[in-house]
Design an enzyme around this catalytic site. Structure first.
Site, PDB file in Angstrom:
ATOM      1  N   MET A  81       0.822  -1.214   0.000  1.00  0.00           N
ATOM      2  CA  MET A  81       0.000   0.000   0.000  1.00  0.00           C
ATOM      3  C   MET A  81       0.856   1.265   0.000  1.00  0.00           C
ATOM      4  O   MET A  81       2.043   1.241   0.298  1.00  0.00           O
ATOM      5  CB  MET A  81      -0.921   0.016   1.218  1.00  0.00           C
ATOM      6  CG  MET A  81      -1.953  -1.098   1.239  1.00  0.00           C
ATOM      7  SD  MET A  81      -3.007  -1.058   2.703  1.00  0.00           S
ATOM      8  CE  MET A  81      -4.018   0.389   2.379  1.00  0.00           C
ATOM      9  N   HIS A  82       0.202   2.376  -0.338  1.00  0.00           N
ATOM     10  CA  HIS A  82       0.683   3.743  -0.104  1.00  0.00           C
ATOM     11  C   HIS A  82       1.793   4.252  -1.023  1.00  0.00           C
ATOM     12  O   HIS A  82       2.008   5.449  -1.121  1.00  0.00           O
ATOM     13  CB  HIS A  82       1.176   3.921   1.342  1.00  0.00           C
ATOM     14  CG  HIS A  82       0.270   3.393   2.400  1.00  0.00           C
ATOM     15  ND1 HIS A  82      -1.044   3.779   2.505  1.00  0.00           N
ATOM     16  CD2 HIS A  82       0.481   2.511   3.407  1.00  0.00           C
ATOM     17  CE1 HIS A  82      -1.591   3.150   3.553  1.00  0.00           C
ATOM     18  NE2 HIS A  82      -0.686   2.379   4.104  1.00  0.00           N
ATOM     19  N   ASP A 239      -2.768  -4.923  -0.091  1.00  0.00           N
ATOM     20  CA  ASP A 239      -2.309  -6.200   0.472  1.00  0.00           C
ATOM     21  C   ASP A 239      -3.111  -6.617   1.705  1.00  0.00           C
ATOM     22  O   ASP A 239      -3.451  -7.797   1.854  1.00  0.00           O
ATOM     23  CB  ASP A 239      -0.813  -6.181   0.762  1.00  0.00           C
ATOM     24  CG  ASP A 239      -0.359  -5.013   1.636  1.00  0.00           C
ATOM     25  OD1 ASP A 239      -1.196  -4.234   2.121  1.00  0.00           O
ATOM     26  OD2 ASP A 239       0.874  -4.875   1.830  1.00  0.00           O
TER      27      ASP A 239
END
Length: 498
Positions: A81-82, A239
């Site tokens: 992520m991110h 995820d």
């Protein structure tokens, strides 16, 4: 025979799994790629490495399995992520991706909090943390304005890989929720947040459902991957969302505990009006119109790895933990707090550090090892309790990750959480969740929950021992006092860290 493929774009490697219609993992293959740290606290990767290694992983998967490419009906993704990927109008990457574990953005986080105030939690439902995407965009805006001026879109890691495989641009809701730019409850990009920082809303890609068809493989990619150009590609998810799907967290009361490098407690949520006020994360699920609350322990398995590498470097994990069940609950009055990398839930504190408290000359290596396991589990219990305080009755928790590999630790989780712990027959984590999204997208099942009944099989249940649970309940109260009583000490010690 028909198959789907789940692809997990991790921080250190991409993992591909070939799964049959019966939910059996027929084959898997991983390909690693480098992580770059050009400055202290920075963490970057080349997005082309993800794409190239994904294609290589797919080719090896098909070669090893000897499956007929015509039998592979679809594939989907899970992704770290991110991470910020900026692309221009032609889809060209403008700079290395800034990853979730990059910590350069503390000033940008404070700017977000000061500018938005309570609106941040009302709209994005999450606090401004260094790992999230918006602080990274603001860092580029401040330090590399010429790069941001060229950017047509920002993408997240799996979305860039999907673009390279299909030519299709977009982002699913579960990953978008980790950007701080999404109105999480209403599932739209927030013009209010974007405008507050002079960001054009056009920088945000089209939003799609995790199980939505986003195209087929480009001919040249299909040939390189050993697949057919007609292979359907579905959006995929973050995820943690895919890990939840792969663990069957697809209904009210369903909760999982994942102990890897970090630790995650995640619980399904159908109500969009829940606002944990920053105590926990609140994200969109990979299942349509569902959500999840999530607490994070930054150094879960990492605490145990650190302990072994520092104090028992030559020992294997099996040897280190051998006989640990003979050490009584509470480790002979020895208590560990796993704050060696700071903490996330319920204390978003980058400066707090870990402690061993209660050491005496009678303690052995086994006492210390058990106390580390207990401290990690106490930290995760704090997330369990926050979820319970919201009105949820958590009586059962599905365990995945490294913490599900040791029977003593599974029983310890049952006793500390005071809940039944379910170990799965085959645990593939986010990659299995991605495969399930593809199976559902291919219309093999009427819902992800129906898919879970076929793909996910419990292997063993660990029930709490009432006497042990009572002992741990008392110890947990002491554990909760440690943070407040060591916070000032750690702030004073910070000046001496080199």
């Amino acid at each position: 025979m028909k198959y789907v493929i789940g692809i997990d774009i991790g921080t250190s490697a991409v993992k591909s799994v070939l799964v049959s219609a019966e939910g059996k993992v027929v084959c898997e293959h991983s390909e690693s790629y480098p992580l770059h740290r050009p400055e202290p606290g920075w963490s970057e990767q080349n997005p082309e490495d993800w794409a190239d290694r994904t294609i290589a992983s797919l080719r090896r998967l098909m070669e090893k399995s000897e499956a007929d490419p015509a039998d592979v009906e679809g594939l989907s993704f899970s992704g770290q992520m991110h991470g910020l990927v900026l692309v221009d109008s032609k889809g060209k990457v403008l700079r290395p991706a800034i990853l979730w574990n990059d910590t350069r953005t503390t000033q940008q986080c404070r700017k977000i909090e000061k500018t938005l105030g309570s609106k941040l939690l009302d709209i994005a439902r999450n606090r401004a943390l260094e790992g999230f995407t918006l602080p990274k965009i603001l860092w580029v805006q401040e330090h590399e304005p010429e790069i941001l001026s060229q950017a047509d879109l920002f993408l997240l890691p799996k979305d860039y890989v999907r673009y390279r495989l299909t030519g299709s641009l977009g982002m699913d809701y579960s990953d978008a929720a980790g950007t701080l730019l999404l109105d999480v409850a209403n599932k739209v990009w927030s013009s209010e947040i974007a405008e507050a920082f002079d960001l054009p809303l056009s920088l945000c890609p089209q939003l799609v459902e995790s199980s939505e068809l986003t195209g087929t493989l480009l001919p040249e990619v299909a040939e390189a991957a050993g697949l057919l150009p007609s292979t359907r590609v579905f959006a995929g998810g973050a995820d943690n969302a895919c890990g939840a799907i792969g663990a069957g967290i697809l209904g009210e009361g369903k909760t999982m505990c994942s102990i890897g490098t970090s630790g995650v407690v995640l619980s399904y949520e159908s109500r969009k009006d829940i606002n944990p006020q920053g105590k926990m994360h609140f994200f969109n699920h990979g299942e349509e119109n569902a959500f999840y609350v999530m607490g994070v322990t930054l150094a879960a398995g990492h605490s145990l790895s650190w302990f072994k590498d520092t104090f028992a470097k030559e020992a294997s994990f099996d040897h280190l933990l051998e006989g640990i069940e003979a050490v009584p609950a509470g480790s002979g009055g020895l208590l560990f707090t796993p704050y060696i990398s700071g903490e996330r839930t319920p204390h978003a504190d980058a400066d707090i550090r870990g402690s061993f408290i209660g050491m005496d000359s009678g303690h052995t290596l086994k006492h210390f090892a058990r106390s580390v396991m207990e401290g990690i589990t106490f930290s995760l219990r704090e997330s369990i309790d926050i979820i319970r305080q919201s009105g949820k009755d958590i009586t059962e928790v599905t365990a995945i990750g490294g913490g599900a590999l040791n029977e003593v630790w599974l029983q310890m989780q049952a006793d500390i959480f005071n809940a039944n712990i379910i170990k799965l027959e085959s645990e593939q984590g986010p990659a299995m969740g991605a495969a399930m999204l593809a199976a559902y997208g291919c219309e093999w099942f009427s819902s992800l929950a129906e898919c879970a009944k076929v793909f996910i099989r419990p292997a063993k249940t660990y029930s709490p021992d009432p006497e042990q649970a009572e002992v741990y309940s008392g110890l947990f109260g002491i554990y909760q006092d440690v943070y407040g009583q060591t916070k000032d000490l750690n702030e004073r010690l910070a000046a001496y860290r080199k």
